[in-house]
Motif scaffolding. Structure first.
Motif, PDB file in Angstrom:
ATOM      1  N   LEU A  23      45.432  -9.594   2.044  1.00  0.00           N
ATOM      2  CA  LEU A  23      45.860 -10.614   3.001  1.00  0.00           C
ATOM      3  C   LEU A  23      47.381 -10.537   3.089  1.00  0.00           C
ATOM      4  O   LEU A  23      48.094 -11.090   2.254  1.00  0.00           O
ATOM      5  CB  LEU A  23      45.404 -11.958   2.435  1.00  0.00           C
ATOM      6  CG  LEU A  23      45.423 -13.227   3.231  1.00  0.00           C
ATOM      7  CD1 LEU A  23      44.629 -13.106   4.502  1.00  0.00           C
ATOM      8  CD2 LEU A  23      44.859 -14.363   2.373  1.00  0.00           C
ATOM      9  N   PHE A  24      47.894  -9.800   4.071  1.00  0.00           N
ATOM     10  CA  PHE A  24      49.333  -9.521   4.124  1.00  0.00           C
ATOM     11  C   PHE A  24      49.985 -10.229   5.305  1.00  0.00           C
ATOM     12  O   PHE A  24      49.753  -9.864   6.457  1.00  0.00           O
ATOM     13  CB  PHE A  24      49.586  -8.011   4.151  1.00  0.00           C
ATOM     14  CG  PHE A  24      49.570  -7.396   2.775  1.00  0.00           C
ATOM     15  CD1 PHE A  24      48.432  -7.459   1.987  1.00  0.00           C
ATOM     16  CD2 PHE A  24      50.700  -6.797   2.255  1.00  0.00           C
ATOM     17  CE1 PHE A  24      48.413  -6.936   0.703  1.00  0.00           C
ATOM     18  CE2 PHE A  24      50.705  -6.257   0.974  1.00  0.00           C
ATOM     19  CZ  PHE A  24      49.547  -6.331   0.204  1.00  0.00           C
ATOM     20  N   LEU A  26      38.937  -4.828   2.544  1.00  0.00           N
ATOM     21  CA  LEU A  26      39.211  -5.293   3.908  1.00  0.00           C
ATOM     22  C   LEU A  26      40.708  -5.565   4.016  1.00  0.00           C
ATOM     23  O   LEU A  26      41.274  -6.264   3.169  1.00  0.00           O
ATOM     24  CB  LEU A  26      38.437  -6.590   4.170  1.00  0.00           C
ATOM     25  CG  LEU A  26      38.806  -7.317   5.470  1.00  0.00           C
ATOM     26  CD1 LEU A  26      38.192  -6.628   6.674  1.00  0.00           C
ATOM     27  CD2 LEU A  26      38.371  -8.772   5.431  1.00  0.00           C
ATOM     28  N   ASN A  27      41.329  -4.986   5.022  1.00  0.00           N
ATOM     29  CA  ASN A  27      42.762  -5.212   5.226  1.00  0.00           C
ATOM     30  C   ASN A  27      42.975  -6.191   6.363  1.00  0.00           C
ATOM     31  O   ASN A  27      42.598  -5.914   7.498  1.00  0.00           O
ATOM     32  CB  ASN A  27      43.465  -3.898   5.552  1.00  0.00           C
ATOM     33  CG  ASN A  27      43.537  -3.013   4.338  1.00  0.00           C
ATOM     34  OD1 ASN A  27      43.888  -3.484   3.262  1.00  0.00           O
ATOM     35  ND2 ASN A  27      43.170  -1.765   4.489  1.00  0.00           N
ATOM     36  N   TRP A  28      43.584  -7.316   6.039  1.00  0.00           N
ATOM     37  CA  TRP A  28      43.900  -8.348   7.035  1.00  0.00           C
ATOM     38  C   TRP A  28      45.412  -8.399   7.177  1.00  0.00           C
ATOM     39  O   TRP A  28      46.139  -8.402   6.182  1.00  0.00           O
ATOM     40  CB  TRP A  28      43.367  -9.691   6.541  1.00  0.00           C
ATOM     41  CG  TRP A  28      43.674 -10.859   7.436  1.00  0.00           C
ATOM     42  CD1 TRP A  28      42.856 -11.419   8.358  1.00  0.00           C
ATOM     43  CD2 TRP A  28      44.892 -11.616   7.475  1.00  0.00           C
ATOM     44  NE1 TRP A  28      43.492 -12.463   8.973  1.00  0.00           N
ATOM     45  CE2 TRP A  28      44.742 -12.601   8.454  1.00  0.00           C
ATOM     46  CE3 TRP A  28      46.099 -11.531   6.777  1.00  0.00           C
ATOM     47  CZ2 TRP A  28      45.745 -13.519   8.750  1.00  0.00           C
ATOM     48  CZ3 TRP A  28      47.107 -12.436   7.078  1.00  0.00           C
ATOM     49  CH2 TRP A  28      46.914 -13.421   8.061  1.00  0.00           C
ATOM     50  N   THR A  29      45.911  -8.425   8.400  1.00  0.00           N
ATOM     51  CA  THR A  29      47.355  -8.614   8.605  1.00  0.00           C
ATOM     52  C   THR A  29      47.559  -9.783   9.562  1.00  0.00           C
ATOM     53  O   THR A  29      46.713 -10.046  10.433  1.00  0.00           O
ATOM     54  CB  THR A  29      48.023  -7.355   9.208  1.00  0.00           C
ATOM     55  OG1 THR A  29      47.266  -6.929  10.323  1.00  0.00           O
ATOM     56  CG2 THR A  29      48.121  -6.238   8.201  1.00  0.00           C
ATOM     57  N   ALA A  30      48.677 -10.459   9.390  1.00  0.00           N
ATOM     58  CA  ALA A  30      48.948 -11.652  10.197  1.00  0.00           C
ATOM     59  C   ALA A  30      49.004 -11.284  11.689  1.00  0.00           C
ATOM     60  O   ALA A  30      48.511 -12.042  12.535  1.00  0.00           O
ATOM     61  CB  ALA A  30      50.260 -12.294   9.754  1.00  0.00           C
ATOM     62  N   ILE A  85      47.429 -11.187  -1.968  1.00  0.00           N
ATOM     63  CA  ILE A  85      48.214 -11.898  -0.958  1.00  0.00           C
ATOM     64  C   ILE A  85      49.699 -11.548  -1.027  1.00  0.00           C
ATOM     65  O   ILE A  85      50.313 -11.589  -2.092  1.00  0.00           O
ATOM     66  CB  ILE A  85      48.092 -13.427  -1.140  1.00  0.00           C
ATOM     67  CG1 ILE A  85      46.632 -13.844  -1.022  1.00  0.00           C
ATOM     68  CG2 ILE A  85      48.939 -14.172  -0.107  1.00  0.00           C
ATOM     69  CD1 ILE A  85      46.423 -15.313  -1.203  1.00  0.00           C
ATOM     70  N   ARG A  86      50.256 -11.202   0.125  1.00  0.00           N
ATOM     71  CA  ARG A  86      51.720 -11.099   0.275  1.00  0.00           C
ATOM     72  C   ARG A  86      52.137 -12.132   1.301  1.00  0.00           C
ATOM     73  O   ARG A  86      51.525 -12.250   2.369  1.00  0.00           O
ATOM     74  CB  ARG A  86      52.131  -9.704   0.728  1.00  0.00           C
ATOM     75  CG  ARG A  86      53.608  -9.649   1.117  1.00  0.00           C
ATOM     76  CD  ARG A  86      54.119  -8.265   1.317  1.00  0.00           C
ATOM     77  NE  ARG A  86      54.265  -7.574   0.045  1.00  0.00           N
ATOM     78  CZ  ARG A  86      54.890  -6.395  -0.101  1.00  0.00           C
ATOM     79  NH1 ARG A  86      55.416  -5.805   0.947  1.00  0.00           N
ATOM     80  NH2 ARG A  86      54.986  -5.832  -1.281  1.00  0.00           N
ATOM     81  N   HIS A  87      53.201 -12.866   0.971  1.00  0.00           N
ATOM     82  CA  HIS A  87      53.653 -13.927   1.870  1.00  0.00           C
ATOM     83  C   HIS A  87      55.157 -14.121   1.708  1.00  0.00           C
ATOM     84  O   HIS A  87      55.699 -13.906   0.624  1.00  0.00           O
ATOM     85  CB  HIS A  87      52.914 -15.234   1.547  1.00  0.00           C
ATOM     86  CG  HIS A  87      52.923 -16.221   2.678  1.00  0.00           C
ATOM     87  ND1 HIS A  87      54.025 -16.996   2.970  1.00  0.00           N
ATOM     88  CD2 HIS A  87      51.973 -16.548   3.575  1.00  0.00           C
ATOM     89  CE1 HIS A  87      53.744 -17.759   4.014  1.00  0.00           C
ATOM     90  NE2 HIS A  87      52.509 -17.506   4.406  1.00  0.00           N
ATOM     91  N   ALA A  88      55.811 -14.513   2.780  1.00  0.00           N
ATOM     92  CA  ALA A  88      57.269 -14.720   2.739  1.00  0.00           C
ATOM     93  C   ALA A  88      57.658 -15.958   1.936  1.00  0.00           C
ATOM     94  O   ALA A  88      58.822 -16.079   1.517  1.00  0.00           O
ATOM     95  CB  ALA A  88      57.813 -14.851   4.157  1.00  0.00           C
ATOM     96  N   ASN A 138      49.060 -11.832  -6.567  1.00  0.00           N
ATOM     97  CA  ASN A 138      50.303 -11.940  -5.798  1.00  0.00           C
ATOM     98  C   ASN A 138      50.850 -10.537  -5.531  1.00  0.00           C
ATOM     99  O   ASN A 138      51.236  -9.815  -6.451  1.00  0.00           O
ATOM    100  CB  ASN A 138      51.313 -12.767  -6.618  1.00  0.00           C
ATOM    101  CG  ASN A 138      52.664 -12.872  -5.948  1.00  0.00           C
ATOM    102  OD1 ASN A 138      52.840 -12.423  -4.817  1.00  0.00           O
ATOM    103  ND2 ASN A 138      53.615 -13.474  -6.647  1.00  0.00           N
ATOM    104  N   ALA A 139      50.894 -10.165  -4.259  1.00  0.00           N
ATOM    105  CA  ALA A 139      51.430  -8.847  -3.875  1.00  0.00           C
ATOM    106  C   ALA A 139      52.867  -8.978  -3.389  1.00  0.00           C
ATOM    107  O   ALA A 139      53.363  -8.106  -2.668  1.00  0.00           O
ATOM    108  CB  ALA A 139      50.548  -8.230  -2.792  1.00  0.00           C
TER     109      ALA A 139
END
Ligand code: CP
Length: 324
Positions: free
Chosen positions: A51-52, A75-79, A107-110, A128-129
């Motif tokens: 979840l990026f 599964l690759n999800w991108t915003a 998950i990667r998040h700003a 946490n990615a």
């Protein structure tokens, strides 16, 4: 589980034994990567969702590769292109994807703290990615693995069996935009637990106040920061996290804090290796001839990222008996 933990949010909460648990398992996982047939059934029937919310080349593709080598579905999800553009929140997004029954959400998040927020609201494991300037724990672990591999090789030991004990007493200099670097923060939570000393170096505006409390020795001049160091980790300027400029310009930055072949030859110890988490801004923090030169272990970091992420997914997805 990684020791006591069902999620991997940061290396701050992992103790030395838990860090070594991942690193030692990554040694077995790297052996799988060396095989002609890179596939084991260990996580068959398990599912991983990436979840990026921020861009990634290395982290997302290596979590995906790691999952596939272990036979998990990925599964690759991108915003971009998702319902986030229609106002869906982080937690709603995560809970809807969790309803599809993955075993691990990566998950990667700003925003610092986003993976922890999700971990408190979903039933599956969360990794946490990279969250804001907080932590990038899988990067911290792959950096420790790569350093141990380098020190083992330098000591004439078998490359296939990195000796993590060799990190004890070593000095690692981290150079650049430390303030905005989750990579630096995870290194500071990891390397001292393995006995290594950490120096940080950069413009005063890019070194957070009080970082000494994390055990770092602070320098502002590159020659003294890298003198006698066993490894030097160069960081890029995290422009995406900086509002007002913190330096006069990239030319000045490169002059004082960039590493080129001449500086490396003059200032670095003969066996010192060079790391960079990527992406590199070539010619700014690192000259191409250094990034691609004999001291560089940058592509080792990338390869070790797959092995370390295989270990993380295995431990958190509850792989049961290791069939590696
Ligand atoms: N090191 C790292 O996090 O690289 P990416 O941003 O490409 O994932």
């Amino acid at each position: 589980m990684i020791g006591r933990h069902r999620h991997l949010i940061g290396l701050e909460e992992l103790d030395r034994g838990e860090i070594l648990q991942v690193l030692q398992l990554a040694t077995s996982m790297k052996e799988v990567l060396r095989r002609p047939l890179k596939k084991v059934p260990t996580l068959r029937g398990k599912a991983v969702v990436n979840l990026f919310f921020e861009a990634s080349t290395r982290t997302r593709s290596s979590f995906e590769t790691a999952a596939k080598i272990l036979s998990a579905d990925a599964l690759n999800w991108t915003a971009a292109g998702s319902s986030v553009s229609k106002g869906e929140t982080l937690v709603d997004t995560a809970r809807n994807l969790e309803a599809m029954r993955p075993d691990v959400l990566v998950i990667r998040h700003a925003a610092s703290g986003a993976p922890r927020l999700v971990a408190e609201r979903v039933g599956c494991a969360v990794v946490n990615a990279g969250d804001g300037a907080h932590e990038h724990p899988s990067q911290g672990l792959l950096d420790a693995f790569t350093l141990a591999e380098h020190f083992t090789r330098a000591a004439g030991g078998p490359e296939a069996a990195p000796d993590f004990g060799l990190l004890a007493g070593k000095t690692v200099a981290i150079v650049g935009d430390v303030s905005h670097s989750r990579v630096a923060r995870s290194a500071l939570h990891c390397l001292p637990k393995l006995g290594a000393k950490v120096r940080v170096c950069g413009p005063p505006t890019m070194i957070p106040a009080g970082i000494e409390r994390m055990g770092a020795e602070v320098h502002h001049a590159l020659p003294e920061a890298v003198k006698g160091a066993d490894a030097v980790m160069m960081l890029r300027i995290q422009h995406e996290r900086i509002g007002d400029p913190l330096i006069p310009g990239t030319r000045e930055y490169s002059k004082f804090w960039g590493l080129n072949a001449r500086k490396a030859a003059e200032w670095l110890a003969p066996g010192a290796c060079i790391l960079h988490p990527g992406p590199i801004n070539r010619g700014v923090e690192l000259a191409p001839e250094v990034a691609d030169g004999p001291r560089s272990v940058i592509l080792d970091q990338v390869q070790n990222g797959v092995a370390v992420r295989m270990a993380i997914l295995y431990l958190l997805a509850g792989g049961g008996e290791a069939h590696v």
